[in-house]
Design a protein around this motif. Structure first.
Motif, PDB file in Angstrom:
ATOM      1  N   GLU A  63       1.209  -1.021   0.309  1.00  0.00           N
ATOM      2  CA  GLU A  63      -0.168   0.253   0.157  1.00  0.00           C
ATOM      3  C   GLU A  63       0.444   1.075   0.444  1.00  0.00           C
ATOM      4  OE1 GLU A  63      -2.346  -1.203   3.568  1.00  0.00           O
ATOM      5  OE2 GLU A  63      -0.728   0.238   4.846  1.00  0.00           O
ATOM      6  N   SER A 108       0.677   6.190   0.328  1.00  0.00           N
ATOM      7  CA  SER A 108      -0.174   6.624   0.292  1.00  0.00           C
ATOM      8  C   SER A 108      -0.150   7.699  -0.870  1.00  0.00           C
ATOM      9  CB  SER A 108       0.769   7.849   1.484  1.00  0.00           C
ATOM     10  OG  SER A 108       1.441   8.632   1.497  1.00  0.00           O
ATOM     11  N   THR A 112       3.848  10.449   3.365  1.00  0.00           N
ATOM     12  CA  THR A 112       3.939   9.379   4.443  1.00  0.00           C
ATOM     13  C   THR A 112       4.077   8.031   4.784  1.00  0.00           C
ATOM     14  OG1 THR A 112       1.543   9.199   4.797  1.00  0.00           O
ATOM     15  CG2 THR A 112       2.667  11.376   5.648  1.00  0.00           C
ATOM     16  N   CYS A 155       4.313   7.276  11.513  1.00  0.00           N
ATOM     17  CA  CYS A 155       4.122   7.693  11.036  1.00  0.00           C
ATOM     18  C   CYS A 155       4.734   9.198  10.688  1.00  0.00           C
ATOM     19  CB  CYS A 155       2.212   8.845  11.350  1.00  0.00           C
ATOM     20  SG  CYS A 155       2.353   9.424   9.360  1.00  0.00           S
ATOM     21  N   GLN A 214      -3.891   2.002  -2.479  1.00  0.00           N
ATOM     22  CA  GLN A 214      -4.289   3.087  -2.597  1.00  0.00           C
ATOM     23  C   GLN A 214      -4.255   3.423  -0.615  1.00  0.00           C
ATOM     24  OE1 GLN A 214      -2.593   5.139  -4.053  1.00  0.00           O
ATOM     25  NE2 GLN A 214      -2.284   3.904  -5.727  1.00  0.00           N
ATOM     26  N   THR A 215      -3.590   3.882   0.223  1.00  0.00           N
ATOM     27  CA  THR A 215      -4.180   4.216   1.442  1.00  0.00           C
ATOM     28  C   THR A 215      -3.827   5.490   2.204  1.00  0.00           C
ATOM     29  OG1 THR A 215      -1.732   4.567   2.314  1.00  0.00           O
ATOM     30  CG2 THR A 215      -3.253   2.076   2.407  1.00  0.00           C
ATOM     31  N   GLU A 216      -4.967   6.633   2.604  1.00  0.00           N
ATOM     32  CA  GLU A 216      -4.055   7.411   3.415  1.00  0.00           C
ATOM     33  C   GLU A 216      -3.730   7.976   3.627  1.00  0.00           C
ATOM     34  OE1 GLU A 216      -8.412   9.529   5.402  1.00  0.00           O
ATOM     35  OE2 GLU A 216      -9.570   8.015   3.882  1.00  0.00           O
ATOM     36  N   ALA A 217      -3.162   9.379   3.491  1.00  0.00           N
ATOM     37  CA  ALA A 217      -1.860   9.926   3.989  1.00  0.00           C
ATOM     38  C   ALA A 217      -2.427   9.938   5.599  1.00  0.00           C
ATOM     39  CB  ALA A 217      -1.330  11.244   3.977  1.00  0.00           C
ATOM     40  N   CYS A 218      -1.368   9.519   6.793  1.00  0.00           N
ATOM     41  CA  CYS A 218      -0.824   9.498   7.919  1.00  0.00           C
ATOM     42  C   CYS A 218      -0.602  11.244   8.874  1.00  0.00           C
ATOM     43  CB  CYS A 218      -0.279   8.432   8.809  1.00  0.00           C
ATOM     44  SG  CYS A 218       1.521   8.215   8.017  1.00  0.00           S
TER      45      CYS A 218
END
Length: 174
Positions: free
Chosen positions: A51, A53, A70, A77, A165-169
């Motif tokens: 994954e 970000s 990130t 993070c 795809q992940t969200e930014a931490c």
């Protein structure tokens, strides 16, 4: 873990311009997603990026580019910021005082780019080819063109990785 970090770090190097104009002339700024990547090295076990970000690209007045992203490493993070220094040749940048070179080529698909990175990391030479675009959704035409471009440069298209795809931490998170 070093290969995973390199993969993510080089993703940042990726978001560059492909011609000798400012990034703003092409709208090449904002948020981009890594939609596919290949390397000339094999990933083993946890080193394989699963994954990623989004990348935040900011063109600078002098033609350089700042890239931020990130990573969540061991539950912590961390924000990574990279400076891509423009070279005299259009679409070519260096990172870390010339240790790595990045070439960006535009695809025929709107706002999709293929980024070729090569250089030294922890004493080893490594090459990456990445497909980036402004939306997390897959684009089959861009993916096909990416595979063809990478194959022309000696990459094995069967080693393609499509990261989730992940969200930014946020660095305040643990």
């Amino acid at each position: 873990m070093k290969v995973l970090f390199l993969t993510v770090a080089l993703s940042l190097f990726s978001i560059l311009q492909a011609e000798d104009s400012t990034s703003e002339d092409f709208g090449f700024q904002g948020i981009y997603f890594v939609k596919g990547m290949m390397t000339d090295k094999d990933f083993h076990g946890e080193k394989k990026p699963k994954e990623m970000s989004p990348l935040i690209i900011t063109p600078l007045d002098n033609g350089d580019i700042e890239a931020r992203f990130t990573v969540n490493k061991h539950g912590k993070c961390k924000e990574i910021t990279m400076l891509l220094e423009k070279m005299s040749q259009p679409g070519l940048y260096t990172v870390e005082e010339g240790k790595r070179r990045v070439r960006v080529e535009k695809t025929s698909v709107d706002d999709h780019w293929v980024i070729f990175c090569e250089g030294e990391f922890h004493g080893n030479q490594i090459r990456f080819a990445k497909l980036v675009g402004p939306h997390p959704e897959e684009n089959l035409q861009a993916l096909k063109e990416y595979k063809e471009m990478a194959k022309q440069r000696g990459f094995d298209e069967t080693k393609i990785i499509i990261p989730r795809q992940t969200e930014a931490c946020t660095p305040e998170q643990a």
